[in-house]
Write an enzyme that holds these catalytic residues in place. Structure first.
Site, PDB file in Angstrom:
ATOM      1  N   CYS A 131    -104.362  12.870  28.407  1.00 25.57           N
ATOM      2  CA  CYS A 131    -105.167  14.056  28.101  1.00 25.57           C
ATOM      3  C   CYS A 131    -106.640  13.822  28.410  1.00 25.57           C
ATOM      4  CB  CYS A 131    -105.002  14.426  26.634  1.00 25.57           C
ATOM      5  SG  CYS A 131    -103.378  15.047  26.207  1.00 25.57           S
ATOM      6  N   GLU A 133    -108.333  10.360  27.672  1.00 29.69           N
ATOM      7  CA  GLU A 133    -108.641   9.007  27.234  1.00 29.69           C
ATOM      8  C   GLU A 133    -109.165   8.136  28.380  1.00 29.69           C
ATOM      9  OE1 GLU A 133    -105.723  11.145  26.431  1.00 29.69           O
ATOM     10  OE2 GLU A 133    -104.404   9.438  26.078  1.00 29.69           O
TER      11      GLU A 133
END
Length: 841
Positions: free
Chosen positions: A438, A440
């Site tokens: 997502c 990171e």
């Protein structure tokens, strides 16, 4: 500044047909891998686990059915069925066993499964009882951590039930030297091992497992070379015959050896990406800086005339289609949290090199073009932004955003690089970061980040404060006192911080237990062959072989917590508009809406547990009587009116997301209650915990497990996603919302933050709309925000798609840190996207 070729490359008809074929049927669960790994494990029970893993991987790749689909230029599929998936019983299986007959009809991410495959899996599962990572992890966990999971304080389900993934490997090394080169590196280390060394047993077996795994991949590619030749011999279409012969040649060379041209590089990349998913069930295996490591092969072929830009674009488009072919099945509850069949394969373009120079190139633009062509959720395309980013690149990215696909996501080099340095990365490594899953960040090829390690619901510890640590009649948190007797806001806030710190410690216990279980039962030699310094250290990534080791669980509900605590301070302690006792009652009765089905169950369960613990006899009749009394509980009209009045007063209190400093800095402090305590913990691989503030889409199902909150949110409705303001509460425009979010300390949240915004399509119309949009991103990043992502779709379109899904089969929207087909999402998740504030300039 260098000018790039921005002329649009037309999408080929081949890509249209490949996409249509991919989505012609419901995804299917296949049993081939489960049967093959079980066969291998039964034959190797007396051998070291690392050897068993390598032999099982080899057995799978030598025997699993393979297919080359019509018109494919890049080949290799983990399933025969398009968008099909295999299963991974070594991690967990009971949830699948329980759902085999319902997986086809469930709300989120349904899968077809044949009766034969069901029978195969039921037989396979008999072997795995007591042998999974999930069962071992449970055995390692503290009872109080298990209790906290059962009470939905947090969920570590990602790695509890599945593989880890969440990594970017050294794709460039495979492109440069192939697996023969990697095997040679492992063999050289093996040759230097001394049988008398204390670590010889484990080190030598690991290196042997690396060699065995790499050889299995080479053999697998040769199976495709042979199949392509066989198909070419029978092919009567001259063009397709020629394509199949090139495919056969490519697969006979790569990934065994280094790539010599762009088509070979594309095929080599794909085998790496595909087979990492075959080794384990981890998702978020992210291609990373594709435009950087693929560029030398593209540049060489373009300059030599070996390929045209149009032909190169078609190859990239083919890879984009293949990325959507990969799939996995999750349990029904997790499927709601990850709805949309997403594997979160994040591919990022632009940004800096290790020397701080911008490295945008022609492939950066072609990757954006590919997402325009296929118009599918994968890859999760991202773009790195800094003050040296070419304006043309941001305009091209904005054009993609304007299509409504929810891509790309935008990331700020000026925040992420120092945030990673603060975690121990060198400046050179931090400058070369990419994004995993997502949102990171990590340094590719050197990191085992364990991103997405757990979802932590920051609203649940607040509920524990109101209940003095109790939940459903059971002590889940710690006693922090009677909330109605807390005389100051600081006393109340301190109680919340104590509940947070205790619950965070339980989360760490659960994550560390799962971490150890993966190292003991599912080490991954193939993955480890492409992460530094596993070969040098003689360890898998699961055992701490990577240069950088982290664990990154994410908290969510920041906006709810900030708005809740701000309202309590102002209305209870400063203005004394109502008492804490009244607020506690209002929350219990859902602000006068009465008890819903979930609340009835929770209260009934708590009463029955208290009766049992006090020694009372509880039989079926007693339980029924308690349930009936709870269901029949009535509020007086006066009480109902008062609870609604409390809700109305809360609604008038200023909310996070409107550029109000007194609220925004309160949100910053609330965020610290999660981010600061977490970073004090270590994981079994010797690495540090680092916080993320993003929910994927779990804010919807986990919000469904959360009671009413003091920000005016009703019970069992979604909590705020990521660091975004609560839906509908950011009423002062997109710039004000961005300014509020930027006031959070993004530098400490090195595992990533997620900021969603939604725009009406008219806001980005014309060149002027694109320029204003880019200016918004620049402004937010200048204020040190970390990440932004957007939906550009009208509320009317979403409502019509919800009512008439058959007319919107290709409507892609941004969910959380990923995009998905809108019609594949559960209604609750669709509703959450519709509720988001629709902005305009």
């Amino acid at each position: 500044m260098e000018k790039y070729n921005l002329s649009e490359i037309p999408k080929s008809s081949r890509i249209t047909r490949l996409v249509d074929h991919l989505y012609a049927k419901m995804p299917e669960i296949e049993s081939y891998r489960a049967k093959l790994i079980t066969e291998s494990y039964k034959e190797t029970e007396d051998q070291p686990i690392i050897t068993r893993r390598a032999k099982a991987f080899s057995h799978i790749l030598h025997n699993i059915p393979i297919i080359i689909r019509d018109e494919e230029l890049i080949v290799g599929s983990n399933s025969i069925a398009p968008r099909g998936c295999q299963t991974f019983p070594e991690f967990s299986f009971q949830w699948l066993e329980d759902e085999l007959d319902t997986v086809e009809t469930r709300i989120a991410d349904p899968f077809y499964i044949s009766e034969q495959a069901k029978a195969d899996l039921r037989e396979v599962h008999k072997y795995w009882k007591g042998k999974t990572t999930s069962e071992l992890a449970t055995a390692y966990m503290a009872p109080e951590a298990i209790r906290a999971i059962d009470h939905n304080i947090f969920t570590p389900g990602n790695y509890f039930y599945n593989g880890v993934g969440h990594v970017t490997v050294k794709y460039w090394e495979v492109l440069e030297i192939g697996y023969e080169g990697i095997m040679a590196k492992a063999q050289a280390e093996l040759d230097h091992c001394n049988v008398g060394d204390g670590d010889y047993a484990e080190r030598s077996r690991f290196l042997e497992a690396v060699i065995m795994s790499c050889q299995a991949v080479i053999d697998y590619a040769n199976r495709y070379a042979k199949l392509a030749l066989e198909m070419a011999e029978k092919c009567t279409d001259p063009q397709r015959k020629a394509e199949l012969l090139v495919i056969a040649s490519n697969c006979s060379k790569v990934p065994a050896k280094g790539a010599t041209n762009f088509w070979e590089a594309c095929q080599s990349f794909w085998f790496v990406q595909q087979l990492l998913q075959m080794e384990s069930s981890g998702h978020s295996i992210s291609p990373g800086r594709f435009d950087q490591y693929m560029y030398p092969y593209y540049k060489k072929d373009i300059e030599s005339g070996a390929i045209t830009r149009t032909a190169a674009q078609e190859l990239i488009d083919c890879i984009w289609v293949k990325l959507n072919d990969l799939n996995k099945v999750r349990d029904a509850a997790s499927a709601e949290g990850f709805a949309g069949y997403s594997l979160f394969q994040n591919l990022i373009v632009g940004g800096q090199n290790k020397d701080g120079e911008d490295v945008t190139n022609d492939l950066s633009f072609m990757c954006i073009e590919a997402s325009m062509h296929v118009h599918l959720p994968a890859p999760s395309l991202s773009i790195r932004v800094w003050n040296g980013s070419p304006h043309d690149l941001l305009i091209k990215a904005a054009e993609l955003t304007r299509t409504g696909i929810g891509l790309p996501a935008y990331y700020n080099d000026e925040v992420i690089i120092p945030a990673l340095q603060n975690r121990g990365l060198s400046l050179a490594d931090a400058r070369e970061y990419n994004i995993i899953g997502c949102v990171e960040p990590q340094k590719a090829g050197k990191t085992e980040g364990w991103h997405d390690a757990a979802f932590f619901n920051m609203c649940r510890p607040l509920e524990l404060v109101f209940a003095n640590g109790m939940d459903q009649g059971e002590m889940v948190g710690i006693p922090t006192g009677d909330v109605t007797k807390m005389e100051t806001f600081d006393e109340f806030y301190d109680a919340y911080k104590k509940q947070m710190e205790y619950c965070i410690s339980l989360l760490v216990n659960a994550d560390n237990a799962i971490d150890v279980a993966h190292a003991k039962r599912c080490p991954l030699p193939f993955l480890s062959s492409m992460i530094d310094d596993c070969i040098k250290r003689g360890k898998t990534v699961q055992e701490g072989g990577a240069v950088y080791n982290f664990t990154g669980p994410q908290g969510f509900g920041i906006a709810n917590m900030a708005d809740s605590l701000y309202a309590i301070r102002q209305l209870v302690y400063q203005e004394k508009k109502f008492t804490m006792e009244e607020l506690k009652e209002a929350l219990a009765w859902n602000y006068g809406k009465g008890l819903d089905e979930q609340s009835v169950r929770d209260i009934t369960t708590g009463i029955l547990r208290e009766m049992t613990e006090s020694g009372a006899k509880v039989d079926a009749d007693t339980a029924a009587a308690v349930l009936k009394s709870v269901m029949n509980a009535q509020m007086s009209p006066e009480k109902m009116a008062r609870y609604q009045e409390i809700h109305d007063m809360i609604a008038e209190v200023p909310k996070f997301g409107n550029d109000l400093p007194e609220v925004d800095y309160f949100a910053r402090d609330v965020a610290y209650t999660y981010t600061r305590p977490l970073q004090n913990f270590k994981n079994p691989r010797g690495g540090q915990y680092q916080a993320g503030l993003y929910p994927v889409s779990a804010n919807v199902p986990l919000g469904g497990q959360t009671g009413a909150t003091p920000d005016g949110r009703y019970a069992h409705t979604p909590v705020a996603d990521g660091v975004s303001p609560s839906a509908g509460k950011d009423v002062n425009g997109p710039t004000a919302a961005a300014s509020s979010v930027a006031k959070l300390d993004h530098f400490i949240v090195s595992n990533g933050t997620l900021f969603n915004q939604k725009f009406h399509p008219s806001a980005l119309s014309g060149r002027e709309g694109l320029e204003k949009f880019v200016a918004l991103i620049r402004s937010y990043f200048d204020q040190k925000g970390m990440h932004m992502q957007f939906n550009v779709v009208s509320r009317e379109t979403l409502l019509d798609a919800q009512a008439h899904p058959e007319n919107y089969k290709h409507l892609v929207v941004r969910v959380a840190g990923y995009s998905a087909l809108f019609t594949t999402l559960s209604k609750s998740l669709q509703d959450d996207i519709i509720r988001r504030t629709e902005q305009g300039f």
